[in-house]
Motif scaffolding. Structure first.
Motif: not given
Length: 58
Positions: A1-2, A20-24, A32-33, A38-39
């Motif tokens: 998911m983006s 939040h995604t950086a912490v996860l 992530s890519h 989009e990421v």
């Protein structure tokens, strides 16, 4: 998911979803890519195990 999709699903600002995604990602729960503009994020095997309540094996 983006990142944008996560923000929309959780009613967050995109910048908050990005933090939040950086912490996860740092915790090893997602990978992530970048795809064009989009990421995209995907749960890792550790993230899947946590969601499924599986015991930690290492």
């Amino acid at each position: 998911m983006s990142t944008g999709g996560i923000a929309a699903q959780l009613f967050l600002a995109p910048a908050s979803a990005s933090r939040h995604t950086a912490v996860l990602r740092e915790a090893g729960l997602i990978s992530s890519h970048r795809r064009r503009h989009e990421v995209l994020h995907r749960r890792t095997s550790l993230g899947e195990a946590l969601l499924n309540g599986e015991p930690r094996t290492a």
